[in-house]
Design a protein around this motif. Structure first.
Motif, short mmCIF file in Angstrom:
data_model
loop_
_atom_site.label_atom_id
_atom_site.label_comp_id
_atom_site.label_asym_id
_atom_site.label_seq_id
_atom_site.Cartn_x
_atom_site.Cartn_y
_atom_site.Cartn_z
N ASN A 40 0.83 -1.19 0.00
CA ASN A 40 0.00 0.00 0.00
C ASN A 40 0.87 1.25 0.00
OD1 ASN A 40 -2.67 -1.26 0.38
ND2 ASN A 40 -1.83 -1.89 2.35
N ILE A 41 0.23 2.37 -0.16
CA ILE A 41 0.89 3.66 0.02
C ILE A 41 0.88 3.98 1.50
CG2 ILE A 41 0.78 6.14 -0.48
CD1 ILE A 41 -0.62 5.37 -3.15
N THR A 42 2.04 4.26 2.05
CA THR A 42 2.15 4.58 3.48
C THR A 42 1.95 6.07 3.66
OG1 THR A 42 3.69 2.76 3.82
CG2 THR A 42 3.69 4.50 5.48
N SER A 43 1.08 6.43 4.59
CA SER A 43 0.87 7.84 4.93
C SER A 43 0.41 7.91 6.37
CB SER A 43 -0.14 8.50 3.99
OG SER A 43 -1.40 7.88 4.13
N GLY A 44 0.55 9.08 6.95
CA GLY A 44 0.18 9.26 8.34
C GLY A 44 1.38 9.07 9.24
N ALA A 45 1.45 9.85 10.30
CA ALA A 45 2.62 9.87 11.18
C ALA A 45 2.96 8.50 11.74
CB ALA A 45 2.39 10.88 12.31
N SER A 46 1.98 7.77 12.21
CA SER A 46 2.22 6.47 12.84
C SER A 46 2.75 5.45 11.81
CB SER A 46 0.93 5.96 13.48
OG SER A 46 1.11 4.68 14.01
N ALA A 47 2.11 5.39 10.67
CA ALA A 47 2.53 4.44 9.63
C ALA A 47 3.91 4.79 9.08
CB ALA A 47 1.51 4.41 8.50
#
Length: 125
Positions: A40-47
């Motif tokens: 997948n495309i990783t996005s977001g601070a945690s990911a």
């Protein structure tokens, strides 16, 4: 700080194994990360933190070379980066090499990564 200096800072933070500092200091809040083999495309601070932490575990002595830097407009640029690292301690195998097309944006006086797309292997390999 110019973009070349920012790339050098990226290398220094990676060599320290400081995934949190890499994310907090060098990635935009809405940055994305994706590449060869990713589901997948990783996005977001945690990911992003999880992905960076995993990457730094297997590339503890990472070196980063800017193959090219192109300014697209004021405050927007892309770079082709070549990354390499010997295997992590206790791991057999060849040095890990990959390349990335990294999109940068100027936020205040700092350059941050807004998107990074990577593939395995060195340029010309």
């Amino acid at each position: 700080m110019d973009l070349q200096q920012t790339i050098e800072k990226l290398q220094t933070l990676c060599q320290r194994g400081d995934a949190r500092a890499v994310r907090d200091e060098l990635f935009a809040d809405d940055a994305t990360l994706c590449g060869e083999g990713a589901e997948n495309i990783t996005s977001g601070a945690s990911a992003l933190l999880e992905a960076l932490t995993d990457m730094l575990k297997v590339t503890p002595h990472l070196s980063i070379r800017a193959v090219s830097i192109t300014e697209l407009a004021e405050g927007a640029a892309v770079s082709w980066l070549e990354w390499s690292s010997p295997p992590a301690q206790g791991m057999a195998g060849e040095p890990m090499r990959f390349r990335s097309l990294t999109a940068w944006a100027k936020r205040g006086d700092a350059w941050v990564i807004v998107a990074d797309m990577y593939g395995m292997g060195a340029f010309g390999a």
